[in-house]
Design an enzyme around this catalytic site. Structure first.
Site, PDB file in Angstrom:
ATOM      1  N   MET A 266       0.827  -1.204   0.000  1.00 54.68           N
ATOM      2  CA  MET A 266       0.000   0.000   0.000  1.00 54.68           C
ATOM      3  C   MET A 266       0.858   1.250   0.000  1.00 54.68           C
ATOM      4  O   MET A 266       1.802   1.372   0.780  1.00 54.68           O
ATOM      5  CB  MET A 266      -0.930  -0.052   1.217  1.00 54.68           C
ATOM      6  CG  MET A 266      -1.858   1.133   1.323  1.00 54.68           C
ATOM      7  SD  MET A 266      -2.977   1.233  -0.113  1.00 54.68           S
ATOM      8  CE  MET A 266      -3.208   2.991  -0.198  1.00 54.68           C
ATOM      9  N   GLU A 301       4.604   0.905  -5.792  1.00 53.74           N
ATOM     10  CA  GLU A 301       4.156   1.753  -4.676  1.00 53.74           C
ATOM     11  C   GLU A 301       4.880   3.096  -4.708  1.00 53.74           C
ATOM     12  O   GLU A 301       4.294   4.133  -4.423  1.00 53.74           O
ATOM     13  CB  GLU A 301       4.373   1.058  -3.327  1.00 53.74           C
ATOM     14  CG  GLU A 301       3.725  -0.327  -3.187  1.00 53.74           C
ATOM     15  CD  GLU A 301       2.276  -0.399  -3.642  1.00 53.74           C
ATOM     16  OE1 GLU A 301       1.550   0.605  -3.525  1.00 53.74           O
ATOM     17  OE2 GLU A 301       1.867  -1.475  -4.134  1.00 53.74           O
TER      18      GLU A 301
END
Ligand code: PHE
Ligand code: ZN
Length: 854
Positions: A266, A301
């Site tokens: 994330m 990411e």
């Protein structure tokens, strides 16, 4: 609890309030956490009286408006909201609430992975931490203070730059750290970590001379496994400066690896949280594929910092705006750093295995969906991988220079905003002068388009007649023709390339003429896989293209299509096509890059074969493929063995292209040889397991042994288990190997393995390795006694109570329902109905199963 409300893109309305600043204080304790949330708000819509905040299962401690404690008559709490009545134009609101991360098994919001506090807020996890306008178009400046027991949680992290450390005179056991993120961001990018972590550090100087501190945090003892991730991070930072002119914008970049994580990783601003599988690696425990995966996910990411964070999505229907673009960016990065040819083939392979299947199923949706019940269900191959193909087509249509002009414009124009896919296409069009209106169809339609190719040659003119076949939408609606670039080339019979060009396809049917040709040319079409379509072409000279095609993708494609045709005629009951066998022998002798050669030698997957069948009968497909594989193994045994020996370097642990290519080719050859389960192959596998120093080699050897008649299988697996039982990332491989096995009694073994001390039903990686892999073990999942379906259905129901996102992931295995033969369908239906009638089923699983059944 889980309201099954369908949300529609067409219902989007702007937020009624802005949150200009938010100040968060987290008091972390072992049993609970106290969150103090102070927001400075401003009314944007004069007609709105009440501030309606998203909140999930709120346990409110106190509520203040401009320092005044609010009486209960001034607000309403529901399961999904906190509504503060009659608020002024501008105001400050302070909410204190209590949460229980220790009991959070959904791994959304604030939770614990082992002893580490961490967060996952995309898409809608933040509302379970504290009440908020939890939508991506509300961007705010965050200040965060994390307070916890010093000894247990020495490391306290959040987004942005570190501003202050706190010591407490009255409570010496606790400490705190404050963080400030100057860049306004939506709540889904908020992150917090607290734990006793090890770390490695490095630094990066940006093109304009800013020094950035880089840290990667992990469980104590794993520090040495972070070096590949760190190297990848620096490569990604440099690449984004060179290719896209994008620099990093904070003083610090932190990455934390945790074992319990629903997805891969994330992109939280300045504080990425990763599934440890995409950070930790060393030569002893990680495969070459793991190393490549880490490089690409770390880059992915990082790239989100501009494509996702600086410029974010207006609403979740725009998810592909950040994901399609960022996947395209990470694919380009990997292609630049490794073999571009192999990267492209791997990307297309993955697209076909996962995305084409999705597009042919009842859960098909456009890359920009029109509605959802659970947004978590839309982190799909379609939004990500097909989304990347859509960006790639624009890149092809614009060309490198105009594409760069267009992304520069996009960044300049929309920086700091929450925008839509239309805004992105606008930038592409504006900078290049190309009208992309007709291209937008790609965002709104689902299903994989086909292209029928008719060829004709007469009087020196080659006629190419192209007809689009567009599948209907899931609801049966007719869909429009697509606009896309189609790369093609023509070859003379002696193998010379006559011409290569990019056609622009936009109509249902078009004809292209190629004149003044001395002889009938050979066509190479959809080179580089320039559009995500299915080409239907008859009378293709596969052997010719395998030999002469100058495009590495279509050359590979020819070998795959030839194999598919051969296997499919076996399914029809024909004999083996010796022309294919001969062409295969030709590849064995080819002098090309080893990793590319390994791909050329791979037979099409069962999943690819299944997709092409009208009605699926697994045993028949599997049997045909095995028959061909065995024939090749027997015919070319000597050549294959020689190739194996040439490329087998058991003592090499290098990670360069040459060493990895050799391993890849050698292991491909071993797998082909294994189709003929001879004592020679068993010995090779045994020796490879015993002497090789890489995980890549050991995993392949174990797989070959497991599916052979060798007795050494047991010894090897026991040895492997004894060595690695403490290392959860390696145990994932162990469970996968056993769960994917074709040996007798696999289901019984999977059931037993759930009791293994290394297994934990709360850890998504382990569930995916054991249960998820079993659901893709076609032989046992589709067993004719229904035992495979029944087991997976029971697991979905059980796991849904722990982690709905993980359960709906498993439910994906049932998407194949429509295409199964009648016998299997009856069995499947029974289980699907059992799942959907389960009490308090999550909206995640409900949405998937409901679509399959209707
Ligand atoms: N946004 C993440 C990525 O693609 C994926 C993700 C989505 C992770 C939802 C967790 C939850 O990089
Ligand atoms: Zn992403």
């Amino acid at each position: 609890m889980n309201k099954r409300k369908e949300i529609f893109l067409k219902d989007y309305t702007k937020p009624a309030f802005a949150i200009e600043r938010v100040d968060l204080v987290f008091d972390l304790y072992e049993e609970y956490v106290i969150v103090t949330n102070t927001m400075e708000c401003k009314k944007l819509d004069a007609k709105t009286d009440d501030l309606n905040l998203h909140a999930r299962d709120l346990e409110l401690e106190s509520l203040h408006l401009n320092d005044l404690q609010l009486q209960e008559s001034r607000y309403v709490v529901t399961e999904e909201s906190l509504c503060v009545l009659n608020v002024p134009e501008t105001f400050r609101i302070k909410i204190v609430n209590k949460i229980y991360p220790q009991n959070n098994t959904e791994l959304e919001g604030l939770y614990k992975s082992g002893d580490i506090f961490c967060t996952q807020n995309e898409p809608e996890g933040f509302r379970s931490i504290t009440p908020y306008l939890d939508r991506p178009d509300v961007m705010s400046v965050f200040t965060t203070t994390v307070i916890a027991e010093k000894e247990k949680y020495p490391v306290l992290l959040s987004n942005g730059n570190k501003t202050q450390c706190h010591e407490f005179f009255n409570d010496k056991g606790r400490h705190g750290v404050s963080w400030h993120d100057p860049h306004p961001k939506p709540s889904y990018l908020f992150a917090l970590v607290a734990g006793n972590l090890g770390s490695i550090s490095d630094e990066f100087t940006t093109a304009s001379g800013n020094l950035v501190a880089l840290n990667i945090y992990c469980d104590l003892g794993n520090e040495s496994k972070c070096t590949h991730a760190m190297k990848s991070l620096k490569e990604a930072m440099l690449w984004d400066e060179e290719k896209y002119g994008r620099e990093y914008d904070l003083d610090i970049y932190n990455i934390v690896a945790v074992d319990s994580f629903n997805m891969g990783a994330m992109e939280n601003k300045g504080l990425n949280i990763f599934n440890s599988a995409y950070v930790l690696a060393d030569e002893d425990t990680a495969t070459d594929a793991n190393f490549m995966g880490i490089q690409s996910v770390i880059a992915h990411e990082y790239f989100h910092n501009w494509t996702g964070n600086r410029i974010t999505c207006r609403d979740w229907f725009q998810l592909t705006l950040k994901e399609g673009l960022t996947v395209f960016r990470d694919q380009s990065f990997s292609a630049d750093l490794n073999s571009a040819a192999v990267q492209r083939i791997e990307d297309v392979k993955a697209l076909r295995e996962r995305q084409f299947v999705e597009h042919a199923s009842p859960t098909a949706h456009p890359i920009q969906p029109k509605s959802y019940i659970s947004m978590n269900n839309f982190y799909t191959a379609t939004v990500y991988e097909k989304g990347a193909e859509v960006i790639r087509m624009m890149h092809t249509l614009l060309g490198e220079q105009n594409y760069r002009k267009a992304t520069d414009l996009y960044f300049e124009h929309f920086d700091g905003q929450a925008v839509t896919t239309d805004d992105f296409v606008w930038a592409m069009s504006e900078a290049s002068g190309i009208d992309l209106e007709p291209f937008k169809v790609w965002y709104h339609q689902s299903g994989t388009p086909k292209l029928h190719v008719h060829k004709n040659f007469a009087k020196g003119v080659f006629t190419l007649e192209l007809t689009q076949e567009i599948p209907n939408a899931v609801n049966g609606a007719k869909q429009r023709a697509y606009f896309y670039p189609l790369k093609m080339a023509l070859f003379a019979k002696d193998g010379k390339e006559i011409l290569a060009k990019t056609l622009s396809i936009s109509k249902m049917q078009e004809t292209f003429l190629f004149e003044n040709l001395a002889e009938e040319p050979i066509l190479s079409i959809n080179r580089d896989f320039s559009a995500p379509i299915i080409v239907q072409e008859e009378h293709v000279d596969f052997a010719f293209l395998m030999q002469y095609d100058t495009n590495s993708f279509t050359r590979y494609e020819a070998s795959q299509n030839f194999a598919l045709q051969t296997i499919e005629s076996l399914i029809q009951g024909d004999a083996i096509n010796e022309a294919f066998v001969k062409a295969y022998g030709y590849i064995l002798d080819l002098d090309v890059d080893t990793s590319y050669k390994a791909l050329l030698l791979e037979l099409p997957s069962i999943s690819t074969l299944m997709q092409r069948q009208k009605v699926i009968d697994f045993d028949v497909i599997y049997g045909a493929k095995e028959q061909l594989a065995q024939h090749l193994a027997v015919t070319y045994e000597a050549k294959l063995l020689a190739l194996y020996r040439e490329n087998h370097e058991p003592q090499s642990q290098h990670l360069d292209a040459d060493a990895m290519g050799k391993r890849s080719l050698k292991n491909r050859v071993l797998r082909i040889l294994a189709a003929k389960d001879s004592s020679v192959v068993q010995e090779l596998a045994q020796k490879q397991y015993d002497t090789s120093v890489t995980m890549t080699d050991r995993v392949v050897a174990l797989d070959v042994l497991e599916n052979s008649a060798s007795d050494y299988r047991k010894v090897a697996f026991e040895d492997f288990y004894a060595k690695y039982k403490e290392q959860t990332l390696v145990m994932n491989k162990y469970f996968s190997l056993l769960s994917a096995s074709h040996r007798e009694g696999v289901l019984q073994r999977v059931i037993q393995l759930q009791e293994d001390s290394a297994y934990d039903e709360k850890v998504p990686n382990l569930v995916r390795s054991l249960i998820g892999v079993f659901a893709r073990n076609y032989k046992y999942f589709h067993a004719k006694d229904g035992s495979g379906y029944k087991f997976v259905a029971e697991k979905i129901i059980a796991i849904d109570k722990i982690n709905p996102q993980m359960a709906s992931g498993l439910a994906g295995a049932f998407k194949i329902y429509d295409k199964m033969n009648e016998e299997n369908k009856v069995l499947l239906k029974k289980e699907l109905e059992c799942i959907i009638s389960t009490q308090s089923l999550s909206k995640n699983v409900f949405e998937i199963i409901d679509k399959i059944l209707n």
